[in-house]
Design an enzyme around this catalytic site. Structure first.
Site, PDB file in Angstrom:
ATOM      1  CG  ASP A 248      -1.943   1.107   1.165  1.00  0.00           C
ATOM      2  OD1 ASP A 248      -2.977   0.897   0.498  1.00  0.00           O
ATOM      3  OD2 ASP A 248      -1.716   2.179   1.767  1.00  0.00           O
ATOM      4  CG  ASN A 256      -5.054  11.288  -5.390  1.00  0.00           C
ATOM      5  OD1 ASN A 256      -4.329  11.420  -6.378  1.00  0.00           O
ATOM      6  ND2 ASN A 256      -5.591  10.133  -5.043  1.00  0.00           N
ATOM      7  CG  HIS A 261      -7.749  12.838  -8.618  1.00  0.00           C
ATOM      8  ND1 HIS A 261      -7.836  11.810  -7.713  1.00  0.00           N
ATOM      9  CD2 HIS A 261      -8.694  13.750  -8.233  1.00  0.00           C
ATOM     10  CE1 HIS A 261      -8.793  12.052  -6.829  1.00  0.00           C
ATOM     11  NE2 HIS A 261      -9.330  13.245  -7.118  1.00  0.00           N
ATOM     12  CG  ASP A 265      -3.878   9.126 -12.438  1.00  0.00           C
ATOM     13  OD1 ASP A 265      -4.327   8.477 -11.469  1.00  0.00           O
ATOM     14  OD2 ASP A 265      -4.605   9.705 -13.270  1.00  0.00           O
ATOM     15  CD  GLU A 291      -4.670   3.942  -1.688  1.00  0.00           C
ATOM     16  OE1 GLU A 291      -4.963   4.172  -0.508  1.00  0.00           O
ATOM     17  OE2 GLU A 291      -5.497   4.042  -2.635  1.00  0.00           O
TER      18      GLU A 291
END
Length: 375
Positions: A248, A256, A261, A265, A291
């Protein structure tokens, strides 16, 4: 094409050509049988010496062709089947044989068709017409020569025989052209069908890739990972273990919220690139959701698996997403081991517990739940 496949193709071609040559020899045998019938009917007058010489020369010509096929020398020619030379030699022998007939010559004209039919499916139209013209002028020249020597003989019968042969040869030439045209169209359709099949296979592979791949990171998706992991678990043998880890990315929501965002990415893509660089051939890494990622290392142990996960964690700490300034990238890893007869869902649950332990202990670390690892 591999050398072995080339050799297999040549052997198959030679086998086919030898069978065709056997058909040509059978035509000679059939003609010899007809000559025997003509001799019994007193229609063929030839001395024993002339007959033996004729048979010997015809046999020698076929032995030459057989030697070319047997040694593979025919493959040096543009047409390995040697169809045109075989047809021309056969037409020459037939014309010479017809010169020995006193009567009944018209009945033997059918052999011209047998010989030329041998080239209908093989010879290009121009070459076939060339052979047909050779046959016509050979037979017509024979009749003109005899008409010159014996002007009182039945010229009407000669004209009829030559005209009949001309008509048959013309029909055969048109038929050969039609057959070759059909073969060409079928070949073009076969190539077009092959191209369509290749396109469809390519599209199927693309669909399979899309169905198995996460669009953003290019890693396997969750569904495909579970299928691969189940297969690896089914093939696991006693004494071997697979490493399973849930990964994780720490504080991903903050990335974010702070950078947008698009930056998130980029961070996910950065992790995917780092993971590919750290993995061995055969290791499986996939995006598990959001994630979170999942890792499977076949044939490993606790120390090797821990070292691999630590190497991945440290590499991600040092990574810099392209075009985005994000500080303190880190990840947490929950590890466990898979054994023979282990349950994949239970193993994922153990890895999830270890991941929770890593996050509760301060994140940016690897934790393990080795329970049942030696069962």
């Amino acid at each position: 094409m591999s050398l072995r496949r080339q050799r297999a193709t040549k052997r198959t071609l030679q086998s086919l050509l030898l069978k065709r040559f056997g058909m040509a020899v059978a035509t000679y045998a059939l003609t010899a049988l007809l000559c025997g019938v003509a001799m019994l009917a007193d229609l063929l007058h030839v001395s024993i010496l002339t007959g033996l010489l004729f048979i010997a020369l015809a046999t020698l010509s076929q032995l030459v062709f057989w030697g070319l096929f047997f040694t593979g020398q025919n493959l040096r020619f543009s047409d390995p089947s040697l169809t045109e030379p075989q047809v021309l030699v056969a037409l020459t022998w037939l014309t010479a044989l017809l010169a020995m007939f006193a009567e009944g010559r018209g009945s033997m004209l059918v052999v011209y068709m047998l010989i030329l039919l041998f080239g209908v499916f093989q010879l290009p139209p121009k070459v076939f017409v060339r052979c047909a013209v050779f046959a016509f002028f050979g037979f017509a020249g024979l009749n003109l020569y005899e008409a010159y020597l014996f002007p009182s003989s039945d010229s009407g019968l000669r004209i009829l025989q030559v005209s009949a042969l001309a008509a048959v040869l013309l029909w055969l030439s048109l038929f050969a052209s039609y057959v070759q045209s059909m073969r060409q169209r079928m070949r073009q359709r076969r190539f077009a069908l092959q191209a369509h099949q290749d396109t469809l296979r390519g599209m199927m592979r693309q669909l399979e890739d899309l169905a198995a791949t996460d669009e953003l990171t290019g890693l396997f998706n969750r569904r495909h990972f579970l299928r691969l992991a189940s297969h690896e678990l089914d093939s696991l043998r006693a004494g071997r273990r697979h490493g399973l880890a849930l990964i994780d990315l720490d504080h991903f929501k903050r990335v974010n919220d702070a950078h947008g965002h698009a930056a998130g990415d980029r961070v996910l893509q950065t992790f995917a690139g780092v993971a590919r660089a750290c993995m061995r051939d055969g290791d499986i890494i996939a995006r598990y959701g959001g994630e979170e990622f999942v890792l499977l290392l076949p044939n490993t142990d606790e120390d090797q698996f821990t070292a691999c996960c630590e190497r991945l964690r440290e590499a991600f700490n040092r990574a810099e997403p392209l075009g985005v300034k994000v500080d303190n990238l880190s990840l947490s890893v929950g590890m466990t081991l898979l054994n023979m007869h282990d349950d994949l869902d239970e193993a994922l649950h153990r890895a999830d517990q270890a991941l929770y332990q890593a996050k509760r202990s301060g994140r940016n670390r690897c934790a393990a739940t080795w329970a049942n690892a030696d069962a």
